[in-house]
Design a protein around this motif. Structure first.
Motif, short mmCIF file in Angstrom:
data_model
loop_
_atom_site.label_atom_id
_atom_site.label_comp_id
_atom_site.label_asym_id
_atom_site.label_seq_id
_atom_site.Cartn_x
_atom_site.Cartn_y
_atom_site.Cartn_z
N VAL A 327 0.60 -4.23 -15.65
CA VAL A 327 -0.69 -3.73 -15.15
C VAL A 327 -0.14 -2.76 -13.95
O VAL A 327 -0.51 -1.33 -14.01
CB VAL A 327 -1.86 -4.65 -14.87
CG1 VAL A 327 -3.07 -3.57 -14.30
CG2 VAL A 327 -2.30 -5.17 -15.95
N TYR A 328 0.43 -3.30 -13.09
CA TYR A 328 0.96 -2.65 -12.19
C TYR A 328 2.04 -1.24 -12.49
O TYR A 328 1.70 -0.07 -11.99
CB TYR A 328 1.66 -3.40 -11.09
CG TYR A 328 2.54 -2.66 -9.69
CD1 TYR A 328 1.89 -2.43 -8.69
CD2 TYR A 328 3.68 -2.17 -10.02
CE1 TYR A 328 2.44 -1.47 -7.73
CE2 TYR A 328 4.51 -1.47 -9.32
CZ TYR A 328 3.95 -1.03 -8.02
OH TYR A 328 4.60 -0.25 -6.80
N ASN A 329 2.84 -1.65 -13.32
CA ASN A 329 3.81 -0.47 -13.83
C ASN A 329 2.93 0.47 -14.54
O ASN A 329 3.53 1.74 -14.24
CB ASN A 329 4.79 -1.24 -14.60
CG ASN A 329 5.70 -2.05 -14.02
OD1 ASN A 329 5.73 -1.77 -12.81
ND2 ASN A 329 6.43 -3.25 -14.73
N GLU A 330 1.72 0.20 -15.18
CA GLU A 330 1.36 1.35 -15.90
C GLU A 330 0.44 2.22 -14.84
O GLU A 330 0.35 3.44 -14.99
CB GLU A 330 0.30 0.57 -16.81
CG GLU A 330 -0.35 1.56 -17.87
CD GLU A 330 0.47 2.41 -18.58
OE1 GLU A 330 0.11 3.66 -19.11
OE2 GLU A 330 1.56 1.99 -19.07
N VAL A 331 -0.03 1.25 -13.95
CA VAL A 331 -0.97 2.30 -13.12
C VAL A 331 0.22 3.18 -12.31
O VAL A 331 -0.11 4.50 -11.80
CB VAL A 331 -1.38 1.57 -11.88
CG1 VAL A 331 -2.21 2.22 -10.73
CG2 VAL A 331 -2.62 0.44 -12.48
N ARG A 357 -7.27 7.82 -15.64
CA ARG A 357 -8.03 6.98 -16.59
C ARG A 357 -7.72 5.58 -16.45
O ARG A 357 -8.60 4.63 -16.36
CB ARG A 357 -8.14 7.58 -17.91
CG ARG A 357 -8.40 8.96 -18.02
CD ARG A 357 -8.59 9.61 -19.55
NE ARG A 357 -9.14 10.82 -19.37
CZ ARG A 357 -8.15 11.91 -19.54
NH1 ARG A 357 -7.04 11.76 -19.26
NH2 ARG A 357 -8.80 13.25 -19.44
N TYR A 358 -6.43 5.34 -16.58
CA TYR A 358 -6.07 3.85 -16.66
C TYR A 358 -6.26 3.42 -15.55
O TYR A 358 -6.77 1.94 -15.43
CB TYR A 358 -4.44 3.80 -17.07
CG TYR A 358 -4.02 2.10 -17.25
CD1 TYR A 358 -4.40 1.61 -18.33
CD2 TYR A 358 -3.43 1.49 -16.11
CE1 TYR A 358 -3.96 0.19 -18.61
CE2 TYR A 358 -3.17 0.37 -16.28
CZ TYR A 358 -3.29 -0.49 -17.35
OH TYR A 358 -2.87 -1.52 -17.52
N HIS A 457 -3.91 5.48 -5.68
CA HIS A 457 -2.67 6.63 -5.71
C HIS A 457 -1.75 6.34 -4.60
O HIS A 457 -0.48 6.49 -5.00
CB HIS A 457 -3.36 7.88 -5.68
CG HIS A 457 -2.25 9.04 -5.71
ND1 HIS A 457 -1.90 9.39 -6.96
CD2 HIS A 457 -1.94 9.90 -4.51
CE1 HIS A 457 -0.91 10.48 -6.47
NE2 HIS A 457 -1.01 10.67 -5.30
N HIS A 458 -2.17 5.95 -3.60
CA HIS A 458 -1.03 5.91 -2.56
C HIS A 458 -0.23 4.31 -2.41
O HIS A 458 0.79 4.62 -2.07
CB HIS A 458 -1.83 6.12 -1.04
CG HIS A 458 -1.92 7.67 -1.00
ND1 HIS A 458 -0.93 8.66 -0.52
CD2 HIS A 458 -3.22 8.33 -0.62
CE1 HIS A 458 -1.69 9.86 -0.36
NE2 HIS A 458 -2.81 9.69 -0.73
N VAL A 459 -1.14 3.67 -2.46
CA VAL A 459 -0.52 2.30 -2.36
C VAL A 459 0.55 1.90 -3.49
O VAL A 459 1.47 1.47 -2.96
CB VAL A 459 -1.67 1.16 -2.17
CG1 VAL A 459 -2.23 0.77 -3.74
CG2 VAL A 459 -1.12 -0.16 -1.73
N VAL A 460 0.35 2.18 -4.62
CA VAL A 460 1.43 2.03 -5.65
C VAL A 460 2.66 2.87 -5.55
O VAL A 460 3.65 2.38 -5.90
CB VAL A 460 0.75 2.05 -7.28
CG1 VAL A 460 -0.43 0.97 -7.23
CG2 VAL A 460 0.39 3.57 -7.42
#
Length: 498
Positions: A327-331, A357-358, A457-460
């Motif tokens: 899930v992290y990688n897709e975000v 969207r995701y 947006h910033h944290v990942v």
């Protein structure tokens, strides 16, 4: 010999026996007189212990991380549609499931209206009910108008700027951080800037500490004795109002010293919400302004609601992204694509938000599993029947989000984190209700969405992270869903920011 009017036995009678007797008398009246008067039967259920009702069972279920169990146990025992219990010192009728949510949302101001427990009112309001300048319904309408104004003030670029500064000052160059207090700093700082134009971190921290005391009191047993959380919350709210009144008076002085009213109106887009509240009129002749006490109480409510729920959601998102690398990688993939479309240093805008969207599906799934708003109270404004049961006028009601969010009838394999549930048309109507529904749907929904997505947006793009606590760091609902010890994590910065 002096006559002692209050002997020990009499004191015991007054302090212990009498309140219990009055409580049971209240319940007896609730059970019999309305039903006999109208000829109906009341919903099934039990009232639990005197005064505390079934509050202990309710809080225990939350502390174990399964608040839905309190509802499901009673739905199974009494009715899947409706049951009665006793919470916050009141007999409460719970309308269950999507049908119950739909009924209460669609009958707002027709059969039911908003109701707040007296304990919460005691913390949030400085005046008694007979001193209030208008009825609760009018107060709520005014509050919604002001909340909508706050949403209009939101500028995605400004939010992006504040988020960048937040990460630079609080996250960068650190190996380990505790997520919850840092996220709270971000959301509260943003709210203070938009509502009050306060950008001084020391002042923000001072207010944040007091608001933390207020929140602890709202979530505590409402015993107003020195040293209790409830008592400290009342004192903290009084101190907050005092500080807010000082800020309001100074703002009025600043506005009066401005060059002209035309210039003030011409710069509306630059105003904070406080400026608009000072100029706000709510009657047909546009001549009735809110007094300073009213403004202070509205700001108290807006600051409380504008930062605590988004803080809880973002903290939950951080927890799930640490546990679910796919899930992290897709975000991350989605946010990298958005970043690549921007010029160096260019701020986010609304078009960028629409592309997330995701990421928003992930946020929604986090809210489903860890909703900060488990439900809300209502009060019947007339007699009516529901599922064959009498609901007398004046009855206190409750709609429950947790009775649907983890219900396998609506969400198969409900404990599994699955963002795809929100693709296409999403869940069945009235089953996913983190923002409520109907006329009282949370007016801050769009504000929270922007706040959450800008943070993601910033944290990942800056880090990957792992939880420091070993074992099951299960969310505890107290009643806000928070991980143990605020979610301490170890940061792994990316070789370069994407």
């Amino acid at each position: 010999m002096e006559l002692c009017f209050f002997s020990v036995p009499i004191l015991i009678l007054l302090v212990v026996v009498l309140p219990i007797a009055l409580y049971f008398l209240k319940l007896l009246i609730f059970r019999t007189i309305p039903a006999a008067a109208v000829g109906g039967k009341l919903p099934p259920g039990r009232m639990g212990w005197p005064i505390i009702g079934e509050g202990i069972e309710f809080f225990r279920a939350g502390q174990k991380g399964v608040p839905e169990k309190f509802f499901y146990d009673r739905m199974q025992k009494y009715s899947s549609e409706i049951f009665r219990t006793s919470l916050v010192g009141e007999a409460i009728t719970v309308l269950c499931g999507a049908t119950g949510n739909n009924f209460l949302f669609s009958n707002e101001r027709k059969l039911v209206t908003i109701w707040l427990p007296p304990s919460i009112k005691k913390i949030l309001h400085s005046r008694t009910d007979h001193q209030r300048c208008s009825a609760d319904e009018d107060e709520t309408k005014k509050f919604r108008q002001l909340s909508n104004q706050l949403v209009k003030l939101v500028n995605v670029g400004l939010m992006d700027t504040i988020a960048r500064r937040h990460f630079e000052n609080n996250w960068d160059n650190k190996k380990e951080v505790t997520v919850y207090p840092l996220v709270k700093n971000y959301t509260f700082s943003l709210a203070c800037w938009l509502i009050l134009s306060i950008d001084d971190q020391d002042r923000v921290n001072e207010l944040s500490k007091m608001f933390g005391t207020v929140m602890d009191g709202i979530m505590s047993i409402p015993i107003d004795l020195p040293g209790t959380k409830f008592n400290r919350a009342i004192k903290a709210s009084k101190l907050i109002r005092k500080k807010l009144l000082s800020i309001i008076k100074q703002k009025k002085i600043n506005l009066c010293s401005s060059s002209s009213s035309e210039n003030i109106k011409a710069s509306t887009h630059k105003q904070d919400l406080l400026t608009q509240m000072i100029q706000f009129t709510d009657d047909e002749n546009d001549s009735k302004f809110m007094n300073e006490i009213e403004i202070a109480e509205k700001i108290l409510g807006l600051l409380l609601g504008g930062h605590e729920p988004p803080t809880v959601v973002i903290t939950a998102i951080m927890k799930y992204l640490a546990e679910l690398p796919d899930v992290y990688n897709e975000v991350l993939r989605e946010q990298i694509e958005i970043a690549k479309s921007k010029a160096p240093g260019e701020l986010l805008n609304l078009d960028d938000i629409q592309k997330m969207r995701y990421s928003w599906n992930v946020a929604c799934e986090a809210m489903r599993l860890a909703t900060s708003s488990q439900g809300a109270f209502r009060q019947a404004i007339s007699d009516f029947t529901y599922e064959g049961y009498l609901i007398p006028k004046g009855s206190k009601l409750y709609w429950s989000g947790v009775s649907t969010h983890k219900n396998p009838e609506y969400f198969p394999d409900p404990e599994k984190f699955n963002p795809s549930r929100f693709e296409g048309n999403g869940p069945t109507p009235f089953t996913f209700v983190p923002f409520g529904g109907g006329p009282r749907m949370c007016p801050g929904k769009d504000y929270a969405r922007l706040e959450i997505l800008v943070f993601m947006h910033h944290v990942v793009r800056r880090y990957k992270w792992e939880k420091l606590l070993s074992g099951d760091d299960k969310l505890r609902f107290t009643p806000l869903p928070l991980p143990a010890k605020g979610l301490p994590v170890r940061l792994h910065p990316h070789p370069h920011e994407y």
